[in-house]
Scaffold this motif. Structure first.
Motif, PDB file in Angstrom:
ATOM      1  N   TYR A   3     -22.054 -12.302  12.355  1.00 45.79           N
ATOM      2  CA  TYR A   3     -21.809 -12.747  13.730  1.00 45.79           C
ATOM      3  C   TYR A   3     -23.022 -13.514  14.263  1.00 45.79           C
ATOM      4  O   TYR A   3     -22.884 -14.601  14.832  1.00 45.79           O
ATOM      5  N   LEU A  34     -23.390 -17.213  15.759  1.00 49.13           N
ATOM      6  CA  LEU A  34     -23.799 -17.254  17.160  1.00 49.13           C
ATOM      7  C   LEU A  34     -24.916 -18.277  17.387  1.00 49.13           C
ATOM      8  O   LEU A  34     -24.978 -18.915  18.435  1.00 49.13           O
ATOM      9  N   GLN A  79     -17.190 -15.631  18.065  1.00 49.38           N
ATOM     10  CA  GLN A  79     -16.203 -14.707  18.627  1.00 49.38           C
ATOM     11  C   GLN A  79     -14.869 -14.805  17.896  1.00 49.38           C
ATOM     12  O   GLN A  79     -14.222 -13.797  17.634  1.00 49.38           O
ATOM     13  N   ARG A  80     -14.468 -16.026  17.550  1.00 53.20           N
ATOM     14  CA  ARG A  80     -13.217 -16.210  16.822  1.00 53.20           C
ATOM     15  C   ARG A  80     -13.291 -15.577  15.428  1.00 53.20           C
ATOM     16  O   ARG A  80     -12.341 -14.941  14.971  1.00 53.20           O
ATOM     17  N   GLU A  96     -12.909 -11.854  15.712  1.00 52.03           N
ATOM     18  CA  GLU A  96     -11.513 -11.516  15.995  1.00 52.03           C
ATOM     19  C   GLU A  96     -10.649 -11.619  14.730  1.00 52.03           C
ATOM     20  O   GLU A  96      -9.819 -10.751  14.461  1.00 52.03           O
TER      21      GLU A  96
END
Length: 102
Positions: A20, A24, A32-33, A36
């Motif tokens: 992540y 980022l 974020q995608r 998810e």
């Protein structure tokens, strides 16, 4: 139908944070995608963990498995173990372009 509880080892949680954080640095929405997509894919393990490929070609037994999670041009791989009739443990996560798990 049996439902499995999916849990993460501390090392797998660290892997997820590392993946992540890498995205980022470049794009918040992309990071974020990706998170998810990974979470949604791992929901499959709640019902069908044996549908994923055996890790290491099966040399470690039928309970150690990998899930390939497509994302963009490559994706991610989750290494997990089917502990018992009710628990799946995510052991490690990596990007498909990485050589091995950390």
């Amino acid at each position: 139908m049996n439902r499995y509880r999916v849990r993460f080892t501390a090392a797998a949680e660290e892997d997820l944070l590392r993946l992540y954080d890498f995205l980022l640095e470049h794009d918040l929405a992309l990071a974020q995608r990706a998170l998810e997509v990974i979470r949604n894919a791992l929901q499959l393990l709640e019902q069908f963990p044996f549908s994923c490929r055996k890790a290491g070609g099966g040399q470690h037994g039928p309970r150690l498995r990998e899930m390939v999670i497509p994302f963009g041009a490559a994706g991610y791989v989750a290494l997990f173990e089917i502990e018992d009739a009710s628990t799946v443990t995510i052991l490690a996560m990596r990007h498909q372009r990485e050589n091995d798990y950390h």
